[in-house]
Structures are given as structure tokens and as C-alpha cells.
Design an enzyme around this catalytic site. Structure first.
Site, PDB file in Angstrom:
ATOM      1  N   ASP A  14     -21.713 -77.155-118.617  1.00  0.00           N
ATOM      2  CA  ASP A  14     -22.417 -78.318-119.177  1.00  0.00           C
ATOM      3  C   ASP A  14     -22.980 -79.129-118.013  1.00  0.00           C
ATOM      4  O   ASP A  14     -22.233 -79.598-117.153  1.00  0.00           O
ATOM      5  CB  ASP A  14     -21.418 -79.154-119.999  1.00  0.00           C
ATOM      6  CG  ASP A  14     -22.089 -80.329-120.695  1.00  0.00           C
ATOM      7  OD1 ASP A  14     -23.223 -80.685-120.336  1.00  0.00           O
ATOM      8  OD2 ASP A  14     -21.455 -80.910-121.595  1.00  0.00           O
ATOM      9  N   ASP A 109     -28.628 -78.017-122.240  1.00  0.00           N
ATOM     10  CA  ASP A 109     -27.884 -78.084-120.963  1.00  0.00           C
ATOM     11  C   ASP A 109     -26.497 -77.473-121.028  1.00  0.00           C
ATOM     12  O   ASP A 109     -25.654 -77.747-120.196  1.00  0.00           O
ATOM     13  CB  ASP A 109     -27.827 -79.530-120.455  1.00  0.00           C
ATOM     14  CG  ASP A 109     -26.671 -80.308-121.035  1.00  0.00           C
ATOM     15  OD1 ASP A 109     -26.326 -80.056-122.214  1.00  0.00           O
ATOM     16  OD2 ASP A 109     -26.110 -81.143-120.317  1.00  0.00           O
ATOM     17  N   GLU A 110     -26.254 -76.654-122.038  1.00  0.00           N
ATOM     18  CA  GLU A 110     -24.925 -76.043-122.170  1.00  0.00           C
ATOM     19  C   GLU A 110     -25.050 -74.548-122.390  1.00  0.00           C
ATOM     20  O   GLU A 110     -25.939 -74.106-123.114  1.00  0.00           O
ATOM     21  CB  GLU A 110     -24.227 -76.588-123.424  1.00  0.00           C
ATOM     22  CG  GLU A 110     -23.600 -77.926-123.274  1.00  0.00           C
ATOM     23  CD  GLU A 110     -23.078 -78.372-124.620  1.00  0.00           C
ATOM     24  OE1 GLU A 110     -22.019 -77.884-125.032  1.00  0.00           O
ATOM     25  OE2 GLU A 110     -23.760 -79.181-125.264  1.00  0.00           O
TER      26      GLU A 110
HETATM   27  P1  TTP Z   1     -25.163 -83.906-123.068  1.00  0.00           P
HETATM   28  O1  TTP Z   1     -24.663 -82.700-122.333  1.00  0.00           O
HETATM   29  O2  TTP Z   1     -24.433 -84.341-124.297  1.00  0.00           O
HETATM   30  O3  TTP Z   1     -25.173 -85.161-122.094  1.00  0.00           O
HETATM   31  P2  TTP Z   1     -25.528 -85.245-120.563  1.00  0.00           P
HETATM   32  O4  TTP Z   1     -25.767 -83.911-119.953  1.00  0.00           O
HETATM   33  O5  TTP Z   1     -26.650 -86.211-120.386  1.00  0.00           O
HETATM   34  O6  TTP Z   1     -24.240 -85.916-119.957  1.00  0.00           O
HETATM   35  P3  TTP Z   1     -22.800 -85.243-119.700  1.00  0.00           P
HETATM   36  O7  TTP Z   1     -22.603 -85.330-118.225  1.00  0.00           O
HETATM   37  O8  TTP Z   1     -21.845 -86.089-120.471  1.00  0.00           O
HETATM   38  O9  TTP Z   1     -22.859 -83.823-120.186  1.00  0.00           O
HETATM   39  O10 TTP Z   1     -26.669 -83.698-123.465  1.00  0.00           O
HETATM   40  C1  TTP Z   1     -27.572 -82.982-122.633  1.00  0.00           C
HETATM   41  C2  TTP Z   1     -28.944 -83.581-122.683  1.00  0.00           C
HETATM   42  O11 TTP Z   1     -29.414 -83.595-124.013  1.00  0.00           O
HETATM   43  C3  TTP Z   1     -28.980 -85.033-122.218  1.00  0.00           C
HETATM   44  O12 TTP Z   1     -29.154 -85.148-120.813  1.00  0.00           O
HETATM   45  C4  TTP Z   1     -30.120 -85.587-122.994  1.00  0.00           C
HETATM   46  C5  TTP Z   1     -30.186 -84.761-124.258  1.00  0.00           C
HETATM   47  N1  TTP Z   1     -29.635 -85.530-125.396  1.00  0.00           N
HETATM   48  C6  TTP Z   1     -30.543 -86.105-126.295  1.00  0.00           C
HETATM   49  O13 TTP Z   1     -31.757 -85.960-126.158  1.00  0.00           O
HETATM   50  N2  TTP Z   1     -30.030 -86.851-127.323  1.00  0.00           N
HETATM   51  C7  TTP Z   1     -28.694 -87.058-127.499  1.00  0.00           C
HETATM   52  O14 TTP Z   1     -28.269 -87.740-128.457  1.00  0.00           O
HETATM   53  C8  TTP Z   1     -27.782 -86.462-126.561  1.00  0.00           C
HETATM   54  C9  TTP Z   1     -26.296 -86.669-126.711  1.00  0.00           C
HETATM   55  C10 TTP Z   1     -28.303 -85.710-125.543  1.00  0.00           C
HETATM   56 MG    MG Z   2     -24.430 -82.332-120.257  1.00  0.00          MG
END
Ligand code: TTP
Ligand code: MG
Length: 398
Positions: A14, A109-110
Site C-alpha cells: 500500500d 495504490d494497493e
Molecule cells: P489510500 O491508500 O487509502 O490512502 P493513501 O495512500 O493516501 O494513504 P495511506 O498512507 O494511509 O495508505 O488511498 C490511495 C489513494 O486513493 C489516495 O492517495 C487518494 C485516493 N483516494 C481517493 O481519491 N479518495 C478516497 O476517499 C481515498 C480514501 C483515497
Molecule cells: Mg495508500
């Protein structure tokens, strides 16, 4: 040679604060500043994400931009650059594929990797995680976090334990011990309503759920009952398909379309969005629902699948408004030039209304205009009831 008795080795990756980290990488002056992605302050809409600096102020994804600004007045606000982030996502996928063939992107992103047959290349699992992180860093200069476990569910659950920029290795025993004292809401897949139902049964922690009689859970939650217990024990074998963080449990309504041939012309996409928004809105009205969040789903010809969402600050079941939000998502998320295989529009965060045509709170349609609009929708639905769904579609952005 890795000494590991697990039957399967599943790695979950992630990216850390993904959109925000990309902007920090590309704009070095942002270093050390709280960064919020999603739009400019004063605009409608919500934050897509923010960096860890901004999280200290209480800002989080999904929060309305005005609220982000209130909590974090020194924050730097940046519009979402969907195309750029999708490109990085594909670069990351390329790196992961060098480690093994079995990589499945679960969101922008996962990803999950089945490393079971590649264990011999590493001295231990920590080392495996570090190697993957290093590979990602070398290619895109971004940090990610890695969770390694015997199944997907535990790999995803543990990835947050050492975030950002960390590796977490967890056996099922370690998982059970570590999560036992936490509230059931810590389980991905347990949303607010399930949490409440579990609490009513006297189950407030994961540990209590681990030992709760399955029969009672089954009687109350149907097939979902045993699954809840499996989740608590780290034995759930399915994936939790949620694009953004925790699985959303709330009801949603939407439609998808898979094209017979992949398309990349805007006109076809927009007209499809129009139809899908119309169908979603109609279903909402039929069920007396209104919703706040619009999610666009995009699957490209290479099967990578992304979702992008916006939230209104009011509830609606109007196709024009849903369409407008879907188009906005499309503009933000689409990687220009890529061929699209499937597209979907979904409305969530629903509330039940007494009357499906009850006044819209959209800022565009106040007073008499709202009244007129409701009459038009009522008439259009009556015509569709009589002549079928295909006869009428909303004609453009309201
Ligand atoms: P996430 O992996 O949930 O968040 P993140 O990568 O920003 O932070 P973390 O370090 O906690 O993993 O989501 C990945 C991307 O998806 C995030 O950068 C932006 C997008 N996203 C949205 O567009 N809307 C949303 O509601 C969420 C949660 C994420
Ligand atoms: Mg993330």
C-alpha cells in the site's frame, strides 16, 4: 534460504499517502508542509488524501475541503491529477511484476502478490518486504508499506501496523493476539452498522468475536456471520475488495457497462456516463433513496481497475447532478489516451426519504426551480414506467 512454514506467502503493498507523496516528490517546495489533495479551498468536494503532516491536524480523505481548511489553515491544497497518479500506479505494477507474475492491483495504490513460490530468493520475510520496497523506491522514488501474512486478509490488516514506510510480517497467531484487544471496527469489512449489531450482542472487541459461538452469528448475520468470525481469527480467505481503505458497508446503487470493444473516445464515454447516471438515479428514486457520494469505476483494457469518488454536501437522486459528479470524476481520474473496457457509476451514503421527489437541496436548484425540477422528474419517471427505461435520458449537464 527462507525458513517459513506457512502454506502461502501473501504480500500486500500500500503506497503511503499516495497522491500527496507524488506531489511532494514532483514539487520539492512542498517538503515539510501539510499537503491536501482534492481541490482548492472554497471549492465543493472532499479531500482525496493528505500527507502525514496534514493528518496531524485531523485532516483525512473524504473530509470536505472547507473543513480541511478550517482544521489546517496553513495546508497547501492541490487539485487531483488523476492521469499522473494512474501512470505511477502502472509503473509500480511493473516493478512488482518483476518479483512475481501473480500480482493483483486492488486499487490505484494497493496490490497483492502471491510470493509462495518465490520464497527461496530471500533469507527471511522481513528481507522480502524490504526488497520489494527498495524496488518500488528505485523506480518511482516513493515509499510504500508492506504487509506479509499467510493470506490476503491478514496481509491487508497488518499493512497499516508500520505505516508509513514499514514492513510488517504477521503469522495467524500473532494476528489473533495483536488484534484481540482492539474494537471490532478495526476489522476491515466491519462497518458502522455491523459494529452496532455486534455491540448489541455484547461483542465489542475482536477477541470476543474470535470466541463467539458461530451458530448465533449465523442466525443473526446469515452467511456473513461465519465470515465475521473468520475475519477476527485471520482465517478469512477472500479478498476484501475495497478500492479506498476500509470496506464500505453502506448501501449503494449503481450501474456498470462493459464495452463490446474497448473505447477511448470521450463522446462514447460521456454518453455512457449519462445513461448510467440516469439508471442509478432512477433506481434511487424507485427505492425512495437519495445519496451523497458518487463513485466512478474505470477498468482499462489491461484490466487495471480504478475508482474515483466525489461527495456532495447534500443528498440527491437527480440524474443531472449525479451525471455532473460522474463527469468530474472522469476528468480527474482518466489517464488520457488509455482504452476503457468497463465504466460504472455508483451512488452511496444513502438516506431513505419519505417521497422520492422530496425537495433537492442542491445549491443549483432552490425554491421554485427545485419544485419544477421535481415535476419534470416525476413526469419522466411516469413516461419510463409506461414505455420502458430507454425512452428518455437526461440531456446534458444541468
Ligand atoms: P489510500 O491508500 O487509502 O490512502 P493513501 O495512500 O493516501 O494513504 P495511506 O498512507 O494511509 O495508505 O488511498 C490511495 C489513494 O486513493 C489516495 O492517495 C487518494 C485516493 N483516494 C481517493 O481519491 N479518495 C478516497 O476517499 C481515498 C480514501 C483515497
Ligand atoms: Mg495508500
Amino acid at each position: 534460504m527462507l525458513n517459513c512454514e506457512w502454506n502461502n506467502i501473501i504480500v500486500h503493498i500500500d503506497m503511503d499517502a499516495f497522491f500527496a507523496q507524488i506531489e511532494e516528490r514532483d514539487q520539492p517546495w512542498l517538503k515539510g508542509k501539510p499537503v491536501i489533495i482534492g481541490g482548492l479551498p472554497g471549492q465543493r468536494g472532499v479531500a482525496s488524501t493528505c500527507n502525514y503532516q496534514a493528518r496531524k491536524y485531523g485532516v483525512h480523505a473524504g473530509m470536505p475541503l472547507w473543513e480541511c481548511q478550517r482544521l489546517c489553515p496553513n495546508g497547501v491544497f492541490i487539485r487531483t491529477q488523476g492521469g499522473k497518479y494512474s501512470f505511477v500506479s502502472i509503473q509500480v505494477l511493473g516493478v512488482l511484476r518483476k518479483f512475481c507474475d501473480e500480482v493483483k492491483m486492488a486499487s490505484i495504490d494497493e496490490a497483492y502478490m502471491d510470493m509462495t513460490n518465490h520464497r527461496r530468493l530471500f533469507s527471511d520475510l522481513q528481507n522480502m518486504g524490504e526488497a520489494i520496497k527498495r524496488g518500488v523506491w528505485e523506480k518511482v522514488k516513493l515509499t510504500c508499506s508492506v504487509g506479509i501474512a499467510p493470506n490476503k486478509y491478514v496481509a491487508k490488516m497488518c499493512v497499516g501496523e508500520n505505516k508509513p514506510d514499514g514492513v510488517t510480517v504477521m503469522s495467524l497467531d500473532e494476528y489473533r493476539k495483536k488484534f484481540a484487544p482492539r474494537p471490532v471496527s478495526a476489522l476491515i469489512g466491519v462497518g458502522e452498522s455491523t459494529e452496532k449489531s455486534l455491540n448489541r450482542l455484547g461483542i465489542s472487541t475482536v477477541g470476543q468475536l474470535q470466541n463467539f459461538p458461530e451458530k448465533i452469528l449465523k442466525a443473526l448475520f446469515g452467511i456473513y456471520g461465519p465470515r465475521l468470525k473468520e475475519m477476527a481469527n485471520g482465517e478469512y480467505q477472500g479478498t476484501v475488495s475495497n478500492p479506498y481503505g476500509k470496506a464500505r458497508e453502506d448501501k449503494s446503487m449503481g450501474h456498470e457497462r462493459t464495452f463490446s470493444e474497448d473505447v477511448n473516445d470521450g463522446e462514447t464515454i460521456i454518453s455512457t456516463l449519462l445513461r448510467l447516471s440516469g439508471k442509478a438515479a432512477r433506481r434511487l428514486r424507485q427505492g425512495n433513496y437519495q445519496g451523497k457520494r458518487v463513485t466512478l469505476k474505470l477498468r482499462y483494457s489491461d484490466f487495471t481497475t480504478f475508482t474515483h469518488q466525489t461527495s456532495l454536501n447534500y443528498f440527491t437522486n437527480d440524474e443531472g447532478e449525479i451525471f455532473r459528479e460522474a463527469v468530474k470524476c472522469w476528468e480527474e481520474a482518466y489517464s488520457v489516451g488509455k482504452a476503457v473496457r468497463l465504466i460504472g457509476v455508483r451512488v452511496s451514503q444513502l438516506r431513505k426519504t419519505a417521497d422520492s421527489y422530496s425537495t433537492f437541496q442542491g445549491d443549483l436548484f432552490k425554491g421554485r426551480t427545485a419544485l419544477k425540477k421535481n415535476l419534470v422528474l416525476k413526469a419522466a419517471d411516469a413516461i419510463r414506467d409506461k414505455y420502458g427505461e430507454g425512452v428518455l435520458y437526461y440531456g446534458g449537464v444541468g
